[in-house]
Design an enzyme around this catalytic site. Structure first.
Site, mmCIF file in Angstrom:
data_model
loop_
_atom_site.group_PDB
_atom_site.id
_atom_site.type_symbol
_atom_site.label_atom_id
_atom_site.label_comp_id
_atom_site.label_asym_id
_atom_site.label_seq_id
_atom_site.Cartn_x
_atom_site.Cartn_y
_atom_site.Cartn_z
ATOM 1 N N LYS A 111 -66.061 -3.251 59.809
ATOM 2 C CA LYS A 111 -65.884 -4.508 59.061
ATOM 3 C C LYS A 111 -65.522 -4.230 57.614
ATOM 4 O O LYS A 111 -64.662 -4.898 57.042
ATOM 5 C CB LYS A 111 -67.164 -5.360 59.096
ATOM 6 C CG LYS A 111 -67.418 -5.913 60.482
ATOM 7 C CD LYS A 111 -67.937 -7.330 60.444
ATOM 8 C CE LYS A 111 -68.163 -7.789 61.875
ATOM 9 N NZ LYS A 111 -67.951 -9.178 62.103
ATOM 10 N N LYS A 193 -61.710 -3.132 72.622
ATOM 11 C CA LYS A 193 -62.783 -3.700 73.446
ATOM 12 C C LYS A 193 -62.528 -5.176 73.743
ATOM 13 O O LYS A 193 -62.075 -5.900 72.858
ATOM 14 C CB LYS A 193 -64.097 -3.546 72.666
ATOM 15 C CG LYS A 193 -65.337 -3.926 73.438
ATOM 16 C CD LYS A 193 -66.582 -3.792 72.589
ATOM 17 C CE LYS A 193 -66.789 -4.988 71.690
ATOM 18 N NZ LYS A 193 -68.164 -5.173 71.216
ATOM 19 N N LYS A 196 -66.091 -11.154 72.501
ATOM 20 C CA LYS A 196 -66.258 -12.606 72.328
ATOM 21 C C LYS A 196 -65.449 -13.099 71.148
ATOM 22 O O LYS A 196 -65.056 -14.242 71.093
ATOM 23 C CB LYS A 196 -67.728 -12.928 72.019
ATOM 24 C CG LYS A 196 -68.710 -12.605 73.096
ATOM 25 C CD LYS A 196 -70.141 -12.819 72.553
ATOM 26 C CE LYS A 196 -71.154 -11.940 73.230
ATOM 27 N NZ LYS A 196 -72.183 -11.415 72.351
HETATM 28 P P1 TYM Z 1 -73.535 -7.889 72.218
HETATM 29 O O1 TYM Z 1 -74.010 -9.287 72.267
HETATM 30 O O2 TYM Z 1 -72.347 -7.569 71.371
HETATM 31 O O3 TYM Z 1 -73.223 -7.353 73.665
HETATM 32 C C1 TYM Z 1 -74.172 -7.457 74.704
HETATM 33 C C2 TYM Z 1 -74.022 -6.304 75.686
HETATM 34 O O4 TYM Z 1 -72.718 -6.333 76.275
HETATM 35 C C3 TYM Z 1 -72.084 -5.071 76.105
HETATM 36 N N1 TYM Z 1 -70.647 -5.293 75.934
HETATM 37 C C4 TYM Z 1 -69.700 -4.696 76.666
HETATM 38 N N2 TYM Z 1 -69.785 -3.804 77.655
HETATM 39 C C5 TYM Z 1 -68.631 -3.378 78.211
HETATM 40 N N3 TYM Z 1 -67.393 -3.816 77.814
HETATM 41 C C6 TYM Z 1 -67.279 -4.720 76.811
HETATM 42 N N4 TYM Z 1 -66.074 -5.134 76.438
HETATM 43 C C7 TYM Z 1 -68.465 -5.189 76.189
HETATM 44 N N5 TYM Z 1 -68.710 -6.080 75.192
HETATM 45 C C8 TYM Z 1 -70.043 -6.127 75.041
HETATM 46 C C9 TYM Z 1 -72.727 -4.481 74.856
HETATM 47 O O5 TYM Z 1 -72.592 -3.093 74.803
HETATM 48 C C10 TYM Z 1 -74.150 -4.928 75.013
HETATM 49 O O6 TYM Z 1 -74.877 -4.065 75.868
HETATM 50 N N6 TYM Z 1 -76.763 -5.655 69.125
HETATM 51 C C11 TYM Z 1 -76.584 -6.116 70.486
HETATM 52 C C12 TYM Z 1 -77.654 -7.090 70.927
HETATM 53 C C13 TYM Z 1 -79.033 -6.549 70.759
HETATM 54 C C14 TYM Z 1 -79.674 -5.570 71.570
HETATM 55 C C15 TYM Z 1 -80.978 -5.408 71.025
HETATM 56 C C16 TYM Z 1 -79.280 -4.859 72.701
HETATM 57 C C17 TYM Z 1 -79.915 -6.922 69.789
HETATM 58 N N7 TYM Z 1 -81.088 -6.224 69.966
HETATM 59 C C18 TYM Z 1 -81.911 -4.506 71.585
HETATM 60 C C19 TYM Z 1 -80.202 -3.947 73.247
HETATM 61 C C20 TYM Z 1 -81.481 -3.789 72.705
HETATM 62 C C21 TYM Z 1 -75.231 -6.820 70.580
HETATM 63 O O7 TYM Z 1 -74.696 -7.278 69.626
HETATM 64 O O8 TYM Z 1 -74.734 -6.910 71.833
#
Ligand code: TYM
Length: 328
Positions: A111, A193, A196
Site C-alpha cells: 500500500k 490475487k 474482494k
Molecule cells: P481476508 O479476509 O483477506 O481473507 C480471508 C481468507 O481467504 C484467503 N484468501 C485467498 N485464498 C486463496 N486465493 C485468494 N485469491 C484469496 N483471497 C483471500 C486468505 O488467505 C484468508 O485465509 N487478516 C485476515 C483475517 C484475519 C485472520 C485472523 C485470519 C484476522 N485475524 C486470525 C486468520 C487468523 C484477512 O484479511 O483475510
C-alpha cells in the site's frame, strides 16, 4: 484434540478465492480439530467502511460460512468485535511488536509502495491484532491462504518473544496453507490475487454472483496463446488458475484433469470450469437464501460469542497477571 482458528474480513463480498483458499478448508478440518472461525470486523475498519454495507457484509459472511458447510455444533463461529478481549490483547501485542517488523509486512508495504494516501494507524498495526486473535485461543494451527502466511509467522515471533519475557504463556501457532488453491488469481490478470477489492469485477467471482454471470467470467478469462493444457503456473498462469479452480471444486487431481484434456482446446476446459462454478454457486446460494430467511445467523453468533468469550477471558486474565496488570 488440537485447536484451529481462522477468520475472514467482512469487506465487500466474499470471493471464490476466499472459499477455495480458506472456507473449504475450515469445513474439511472441523471434524478433526477443535475449530474457531470468526468474522474479522475489527480488521475490516482499518480501511473506511460504510455502516450499512459493513452490517450486510458481516451477516453475509456468517450466512456463507453456514451455507458452505460450517457446522455450529462442531465449529465455534463468532464476531470479533463482540469478544472485547481481542481489542485488549491486541493492544498488548501492539506494544510487543517492533515498528520495523510491521513495516516489513507485505500488505502494508504494497500500500505504501503504491503511494496510497489515508493509510490508518490501524492498518499498520493490523498484524498485531491478528496475533491477538490467534493467541487468545491457543490455536495450534491457522488455516489461511498464501497471503496471510506472513502474518501467522509474525504471530509466532510475537508469541515466542512474550513467552521468553514473561514465561510460558502462549501456544506457538503454525500456518496451514493448502497444497492446491492457496492462491486463486484474478481471471483478468492471472498474475494477481483474486480479491474482494479488485477494480475489474470481471476478474473476480463473488460467491453471491448470479451463477450465469460467473460462468461468463470464466468463459472470458485471460489465458495465453500456447494452446496446450498443462499445469505450468509460470508459463501459463491463466490455465493453471482454471485447473486449480476445477480441481478444488470437483476434487479431481490436477494431473488427472490435464490428462483428460490432452489434445483438447481452452474453450472446452473453460466450459467445464464454468459449469462447475455455475453448479457450485447455484447450490451454495440456495442454502444461503434459506439461512438468511431462517434468521439462524443471529443464534449461531450469540452462542459462538459466548463460547469464544469464555476461552478469551481466561487467557486474557492469565496474560494480565503475567505483565503486572493484576495488582491485588
Ligand atoms: P481476508 O479476509 O483477506 O481473507 C480471508 C481468507 O481467504 C484467503 N484468501 C485467498 N485464498 C486463496 N486465493 C485468494 N485469491 C484469496 N483471497 C483471500 C486468505 O488467505 C484468508 O485465509 N487478516 C485476515 C483475517 C484475519 C485472520 C485472523 C485470519 C484476522 N485475524 C486470525 C486468520 C487468523 C484477512 O484479511 O483475510
Amino acid at each position: 484434540m488440537k485447536r484451529m482458528l481462522s477468520g475472514i474480513k467482512p469487506t465487500g463480498r466474499l470471493t471464490l478465492g476466499n472459499y477455495i483458499g480458506a472456507i473449504r478448508n475450515f469445513v474439511a478440518y472441523q471434524d478433526d480439530y477443535e475449530m474457531f472461525v470468526f468474522i474479522a470486523n475489527m480488521h475490516a475498519i482499518t480501511v473506511a467502511q460504510d455502516k450499512a454495507e459493513l452490517k450486510k457484509n458481516t451477516r453475509d459472511v456468517i450466512a456463507l460460512y453456514l451455507a458452505c458447510g460450517l457446522d455450529p455444533e462442531k465449529t465455534t463461529i463468532f464476531l470479533q468485535s463482540d469478544v472485547h478481549e481481542h481489542a485488549e490483547l491486541g493492544w498488548i501485542m501492539t506494544c510487543n511488536s517492533y515498528m520495523g517488523e510491521l513495516q516489513r509486512m507485505t500488505q502494508y508495504k504494497d500500500k505504501t509502495a503504491k503511494g496510497e494516501t489515508g493509510i490508518t494507524a490501524g492498518l499498520f498495526t493490523y498484524p498485531s491484532l491478528m496475533a491477538a486473535d490467534i493467541l487468545l485461543y491457543d490455536a495450534d494451527y491457522v488455516p489461511v491462504g498464501v497471503d496471510q502466511k506472513q502474518h501467522v509467522e509474525l504471530t509466532r515471533n510475537l508469541a515466542e518473544r512474550f513467552n521468553n519475557r514473561y514465561g510460558d504463556t502462549f501456544t506457538i501457532p503454525e500456518p496451514l496453507v493448502a497444497k492446491v488453491g492457496a492462491k486463486i488469481y484474478s481471471l483478468q490478470d492471472p498474475t494477481k490475487k483474486m480479491s474482494k477489492s479488485e477494480d475489474n469485477p470481471k476478474g473476480t467471482i463473488d460467491l453471491l454472483d448470479e451463477p450465469a454471470v460467473a460462468r461468463k467470467k470464466i468463459m472470458s478469462a485471460v489465458t495465453d496463446s500456447l494452446g496446450i493444457i498443462q499445469y505450468e503456473p509460470e508459463k501459463q498462469p491463466g490455465i493453471a488458475n482454471l485447473l486449480t479452480i476445477l480441481s478444488s471444486l470437483n476434487g479431481e487431481e490436477i494431473d488427472h484433469i490435464v490428462a483428460r484434456y490432452e489434445g483438447k482446446g481452452y474453450g472446452e476446459l473453460k466450459k467445464e470450469v464454468g459449469q462447475a462454478v455455475f453448479d457450485f454457486l447455484t447450490e451454495l446460494q440456495i442454502k444461503y437464501h434459506e439461512i438468511i430467511k431462517s434468521g439462524a445467523a443471529e443464534k449461531v453468533i450469540k452462542e459462538g460469542n459466548e463460547k469464544a468469550s469464555y476461552f478469551a477471558h481466561k487467557k486474557l486474565m492469565k496474560v494480565k497477571k503475567k505483565i503486572g496488570f493484576q495488582i491485588f
